[in-house]
Design an enzyme around this catalytic site. Structure first.
Site, PDB file in Angstrom:
ATOM      1  N   ARG A 141       9.930  -2.117   1.259  1.00  0.00           N
ATOM      2  CA  ARG A 141       9.436  -1.110   0.323  1.00  0.00           C
ATOM      3  C   ARG A 141       9.517  -1.608  -1.116  1.00  0.00           C
ATOM      4  O   ARG A 141      10.469  -2.289  -1.497  1.00  0.00           O
ATOM      5  CB  ARG A 141      10.234   0.189   0.484  1.00  0.00           C
ATOM      6  N   HIS A 144       0.836  -1.195   0.000  1.00  0.00           N
ATOM      7  CA  HIS A 144       0.000   0.000   0.000  1.00  0.00           C
ATOM      8  C   HIS A 144       0.871   1.246   0.000  1.00  0.00           C
ATOM      9  O   HIS A 144       2.055   1.203   0.326  1.00  0.00           O
ATOM     10  CB  HIS A 144      -0.948   0.021   1.208  1.00  0.00           C
TER      11      HIS A 144
END
Length: 251
Positions: free
Chosen positions: A141, A122
């Protein structure tokens, strides 16, 4: 997002002027595997691309999105397509801008919330929100960041299953959001008048607006908008009173 939506979107993007670099993505999306495996393969291609190909994917995503925005076919995806240029301004040549188009685009109004399981990729695009999460020293990430990207580890832990993200909407001034995990819970309390709290563990109160008074057997205090109150497990039960919006994070 549901796989048919991604197939439709990237097929259109790949056919736009400047979108040629997106053709392998569109083709991979039509593989006859389970949707989660298809998305895994697409993400591996995008995020594992060498620097030169990453720039091509990023530039093609922006160019094709701008071209598609001028057509009626863009309508179901207009908000996502409009975001590509804004994302690219902050992170030029980052192929994460293409990954963003594989995700559900959600807009939350004040008081609304979503719960995301661990492993759900997200990104926060804009605005101000409250995030509550379990203790963790491991953030992986996938892009759109100047920080380190561990693509191999991301692909190992990410859950690429398409989901319909349910938005939670409070139905009363005192509301507990659904959190199907033991590590945390979140309450919203508006204008408490003698709101009694049975304290069974450490808590954090955040006063979003107004002013609230807190009384316990250990003392009293007043907290104003923007202030935070730490309540240890030893505090015991307490009471809230005031014209305020208060957020209560607890175990």
């Amino acid at each position: 997002r549901p796989l048919p939506e991604s197939r439709k979107l990237f097929s259109q993007l790949a056919s736009m002027p400047g979108g040629e670099a997106l053709e392998p993505i569109a083709e991979t999306l039509f593989e006859s595997h389970e949707p989660s495996e298809v998305y895994q393969n697409v993400m591996a291609y995008i995020l594992g691309a060498p620097d030169s190909l990453e720039r091509e994917i990023a530039n093609a995503t922006v160019a094709a999105s701008q071209s598609l925005l001028g057509q009626d076919a863009a309508e179901p995806f207009r908000s996502e397509l409009e975001w590509t240029a804004r994302i690219a301004e902050s992170f030029p040549s980052d192929s994460g801008v293409a990954v963003a188009l594989l995700l559900n685009h959600i807009v939350l109004e004040p008081g609304e919330a979503v719960f995301l399981e661990a492993g759900n990729l997200h990104a926060y695009l804009s605005g101000v929100g409250m995030e509550v999460m379990a203790n963790s020293d491991n953030v992986v990430r996938g892009g759109l960041t100047p920080k380190h990207r561990d693509v191999a580890e991301l692909l190992r832990v990410v859950d690429c299953s398409p989901i319909d993200v349910p938005i939670q909407r409070p139905e009363s001034d005192t509301w507990t959001y659904k959190s199907p995990v033991p590590e945390f819970a979140l309450d919203r309390i508006i204008d408490p008048e003698g709101y009694e709290v049975i304290n069974s563990g450490p808590e954090i109160l955040f006063v979003q607006q107004g002013s609230v008074e807190l009384d316990s057997t250990l003392g009293q205090l007043t907290a104003d908008a923007g202030q935070v109150v730490w309540i240890p497990a030893s505090e015991g039960d307490y009471r809230l009173t005031g014209a305020a919006t208060v957020w209560r994070a607890r175990t």
